[in-house]
Design a protein around this motif. Structure first.
Motif, PDB file in Angstrom:
ATOM      1  N   ASP A   1      12.118 -10.831   4.828  1.00 15.24           N
ATOM      2  CA  ASP A   1      13.559 -10.814   5.140  1.00 15.24           C
ATOM      3  C   ASP A   1      14.171 -12.194   4.930  1.00 15.24           C
ATOM      4  N   ALA A   2      15.452 -12.330   5.240  1.00 15.43           N
ATOM      5  CA  ALA A   2      16.195 -13.561   4.968  1.00 15.43           C
ATOM      6  C   ALA A   2      15.648 -14.760   5.731  1.00 15.43           C
ATOM      7  N   ALA A   3      14.959 -14.516   6.821  1.00 16.21           N
ATOM      8  CA  ALA A   3      14.390 -15.608   7.615  1.00 16.21           C
ATOM      9  C   ALA A   3      12.930 -15.870   7.266  1.00 16.21           C
ATOM     10  N   GLY A   4      12.400 -15.138   6.297  1.00 20.67           N
ATOM     11  CA  GLY A   4      11.005 -15.332   5.901  1.00 20.67           C
ATOM     12  C   GLY A   4      10.024 -14.496   6.682  1.00 20.67           C
ATOM     13  N   ASN A   5      10.519 -13.602   7.518  1.00 19.72           N
ATOM     14  CA  ASN A   5       9.629 -12.733   8.285  1.00 19.72           C
ATOM     15  C   ASN A   5       9.018 -11.661   7.378  1.00 19.72           C
ATOM     16  N   THR A   6       7.751 -11.359   7.587  1.00 22.12           N
ATOM     17  CA  THR A   6       7.070 -10.336   6.782  1.00 22.12           C
ATOM     18  C   THR A   6       6.546  -9.182   7.637  1.00 22.12           C
ATOM     19  N   ASP A   7       6.976  -9.145   8.908  1.00 17.17           N
ATOM     20  CA  ASP A   7       6.461  -8.109   9.806  1.00 17.17           C
ATOM     21  C   ASP A   7       7.554  -7.172  10.294  1.00 17.17           C
ATOM     22  N   ARG A   8       8.719  -7.149   9.589  1.00 19.61           N
ATOM     23  CA  ARG A   8       9.833  -6.333  10.058  1.00 19.61           C
ATOM     24  C   ARG A   8      10.093  -5.104   9.179  1.00 19.61           C
ATOM     25  N   LEU A   9       9.808  -5.239   7.861  1.00 22.04           N
ATOM     26  CA  LEU A   9      10.129  -4.169   6.922  1.00 22.04           C
ATOM     27  C   LEU A   9       8.939  -3.895   6.000  1.00 22.04           C
ATOM     28  N   LYS A  10       8.913  -2.679   5.469  1.00 25.41           N
ATOM     29  CA  LYS A  10       7.883  -2.303   4.495  1.00 25.41           C
ATOM     30  C   LYS A  10       8.441  -1.227   3.571  1.00 25.41           C
ATOM     31  N   ILE A  11       7.837  -1.072   2.414  1.00 24.81           N
ATOM     32  CA  ILE A  11       8.289  -0.089   1.440  1.00 24.81           C
ATOM     33  C   ILE A  11       7.122   0.805   1.048  1.00 24.81           C
ATOM     34  N   GLY A  12       7.358   2.110   1.113  1.00 28.79           N
ATOM     35  CA  GLY A  12       6.357   3.077   0.678  1.00 28.79           C
ATOM     36  C   GLY A  12       6.739   3.661  -0.676  1.00 28.79           C
ATOM     37  N   ILE A  13       5.759   4.024  -1.474  1.00 26.99           N
ATOM     38  CA  ILE A  13       5.981   4.563  -2.814  1.00 26.99           C
ATOM     39  C   ILE A  13       5.399   5.970  -2.890  1.00 26.99           C
ATOM     40  N   THR A  14       6.180   6.886  -3.459  1.00 25.43           N
ATOM     41  CA  THR A  14       5.671   8.230  -3.719  1.00 25.43           C
ATOM     42  C   THR A  14       5.803   8.517  -5.215  1.00 25.43           C
ATOM     43  N   ASP A  15       4.893   9.343  -5.740  1.00 20.04           N
ATOM     44  CA  ASP A  15       4.900   9.633  -7.177  1.00 20.04           C
ATOM     45  C   ASP A  15       5.850  10.784  -7.506  1.00 20.04           C
ATOM     46  N   SER A  16       5.782  11.287  -8.742  1.00 13.08           N
ATOM     47  CA  SER A  16       6.717  12.319  -9.207  1.00 13.08           C
ATOM     48  C   SER A  16       6.588  13.619  -8.428  1.00 13.08           C
ATOM     49  N   GLN A  17       5.432  13.853  -7.815  1.00 15.44           N
ATOM     50  CA  GLN A  17       5.219  15.065  -7.023  1.00 15.44           C
ATOM     51  C   GLN A  17       5.428  14.822  -5.531  1.00 15.44           C
ATOM     52  N   GLY A  18       5.918  13.634  -5.174  1.00 13.68           N
ATOM     53  CA  GLY A  18       6.159  13.306  -3.774  1.00 13.68           C
ATOM     54  C   GLY A  18       4.916  12.881  -3.023  1.00 13.68           C
ATOM     55  N   LYS A  19       3.844  12.603  -3.732  1.00 13.08           N
ATOM     56  CA  LYS A  19       2.584  12.193  -3.103  1.00 13.08           C
ATOM     57  C   LYS A  19       2.605  10.697  -2.823  1.00 13.08           C
TER      58      LYS A  19
ATOM     59  N   PRO B   1       8.327  -1.474  15.585  1.00 12.81           N
ATOM     60  CA  PRO B   1       9.178  -0.588  16.398  1.00 12.81           C
ATOM     61  C   PRO B   1      10.196  -1.353  17.228  1.00 12.81           C
ATOM     62  N   THR B   2      10.041  -2.669  17.367  1.00 11.12           N
ATOM     63  CA  THR B   2      10.912  -3.438  18.250  1.00 11.12           C
ATOM     64  C   THR B   2      11.683  -4.537  17.534  1.00 11.12           C
ATOM     65  N   LEU B   3      11.094  -5.118  16.473  1.00  9.19           N
ATOM     66  CA  LEU B   3      11.713  -6.263  15.809  1.00  9.19           C
ATOM     67  C   LEU B   3      12.530  -5.798  14.606  1.00  9.19           C
ATOM     68  N   LEU B   4      13.784  -6.310  14.523  1.00  9.18           N
ATOM     69  CA  LEU B   4      14.653  -5.998  13.403  1.00  9.18           C
ATOM     70  C   LEU B   4      14.650  -7.159  12.407  1.00  9.18           C
ATOM     71  N   PRO B   5      14.894  -6.868  11.122  1.00 15.13           N
ATOM     72  CA  PRO B   5      14.925  -7.950  10.134  1.00 15.13           C
ATOM     73  C   PRO B   5      16.137  -8.856  10.344  1.00 15.13           C
ATOM     74  N   ALA B   6      16.012 -10.077   9.866  1.00  8.55           N
ATOM     75  CA  ALA B   6      17.126 -11.028   9.943  1.00  8.55           C
ATOM     76  C   ALA B   6      18.251 -10.560   9.028  1.00  8.55           C
ATOM     77  N   VAL B   7      19.469 -10.901   9.402  1.00 12.63           N
ATOM     78  CA  VAL B   7      20.625 -10.541   8.594  1.00 12.63           C
ATOM     79  C   VAL B   7      20.578 -11.329   7.277  1.00 12.63           C
ATOM     80  N   GLY B   8      20.810 -10.622   6.157  1.00 11.52           N
ATOM     81  CA  GLY B   8      20.783 -11.284   4.858  1.00 11.52           C
ATOM     82  C   GLY B   8      19.922 -10.514   3.863  1.00 11.52           C
TER      83      GLY B   8
END
Length: 342
Positions: A270-288, A322-329
């Motif tokens: 995030d904008a403050a350099g935190n790496t424990d607030r957000l994550k991204i999951g990837i699914t393929d063409s079949q939603g797997k 579940p408790t920490l939100l990402p920094a604004v930015g």
């Protein structure tokens, strides 16, 4: 009459196969500064050539050559005749004469140009038999050791017709692929040069392109509410390949250097350099759901040459805490999509 007819046909056959008997081959007992040698046997070594599928028609793929300079000159004694016949032949099994000194290699889309060079002069195939007068003052016909043989391999068509991506033998090993002969009456010695072919293998590499070299997935502005539900965005991309095998298989996987310990999510900064607030999951063409360490993949099979393989993936932004939100930015995440083509 039938017997005469058969003899006439046989005589013609022998003439075409350069086997007339006139000039005896000399193996020893010749007084000269150069020592007469035996008929020379050479081999064009087996070679593998690589070519990109998008190479233009007419591209020289490679050359293979062999020289006779480690041997002795080959002598024939023609002092008993006024003229002698000589020439050079090519074993055209699997080849089609294109009438311009080149030969098509089957239906592969390849062609070859065989040649020999002797004393600085180059000769091509085919060669019609030639008759020359014998010099009575010097009746010895010499095939010089300073002779080399070469075969050039060309891409004749814009697209080759191959079957084995690992390497296809387009010219198998061939005995007496090239011969240079004289009408000698020494049985088996009428060929001054015999050149065997070790074989030619072609490895063709598909050439591919994607719709975008860098795929940017914008998530836009987010709120705590939308983030709690997960924000899904399209991650669509295509791969288009040119191949010499008619069709191709495309396998896509994704790898992120920064990822969660279970290898299922890309870590977001995030904008403050935190790496424990957000994550991204990837699914393929079949939603797997895909792992993001390169161990998951999606395959597209038997895609036609020059057609696009379409991958309709999705990227979903999620809370990592579940408790920490990402920094604004602005926040960022990086991953690489890797393709395997076969």
């Amino acid at each position: 009459m039938r017997l005469i007819s058969k003899l006439f046909i046989t005589c013609n056959f022998i003439l075409l196969q350069p086997c007339l008997a006139d000039c005896p081959f000399i193996k020893d007992g010749f007084e000269s500064l150069s020592i007469p040698g035996f008929p020379i046997f050479l081999t064009l070594p087996a070679k593998t050539f690589n070519i990109d599928a998008d190479a233009a028609a007419g591209t020289l793929i490679g050359k293979m050559s062999v020289a006779a300079n480690t041997f002795n000159d080959v002598y024939y004694d023609c002092n008993k005749i006024p003229t002698y016949l000589y020439g050079k032949t090519l074993n055209t099994t699997g080849l089609t004469d294109l009438s311009n000194n080149t030969f098509a290699v089957g239906d592969t889309g390849l062609s070859i140009l065989p040649s020999l060079t002797s004393k600085g002069a180059t000769g091509y195939f085919p060669s019609m038999p030639r008759t020359l007068q014998v010099n009575p003052d010097s009746p010895y016909i010499v095939f010089t050791k300073n002779t080399s043989f070469e075969v050039q391999i060309y891409k004749r068509n814009a697209q080759l017709k191959l079957h084995d991506p690992q390497g296809e033998v387009v010219l198998p090993p061939t005995v007496a692929f090239i011969t240079q002969w004289i009408n000698s009456d020494t049985p088996g010695d009428n060929r001054a040069f015999t050149v065997n072919l070790g074989g030619v293998t072609i490895v063709s590499t598909p050439v591919c392109k994607t719709d975008q070299s860098i795929k940017d997935v914008p998530f836009g502005s987010i709120t705590e509410t939308t983030l709690n539900n997960g924000i899904k965005r399209d991650l669509h991309f295509t791969l288009q390949c040119q191949t010499d095998f008619g069709t191709y298989n495309a396998i896509a996987s994704i790898n992120a250097r920064q990822r969660t310990s279970d290898n299922k999510y890309i870590t977001v900064t995030d904008a403050a350099g935190n790496t424990d607030r957000l994550k991204i999951g990837i699914t393929d063409s079949q939603g797997k759901t895909m792992n993001v360490d390169g161990t998951s993949s999606e395959s597209k099979y038997s895609v036609q040459n020059n057609n696009a393989a379409q991958f309709n993936w999705s990227a979903t932004l999620l809370r990592a805490s579940p408790t920490l939100l990402p920094a604004v930015g602005d926040f960022t995440a990086h991953a690489e999509i890797t393709f395997q083509i076969n």
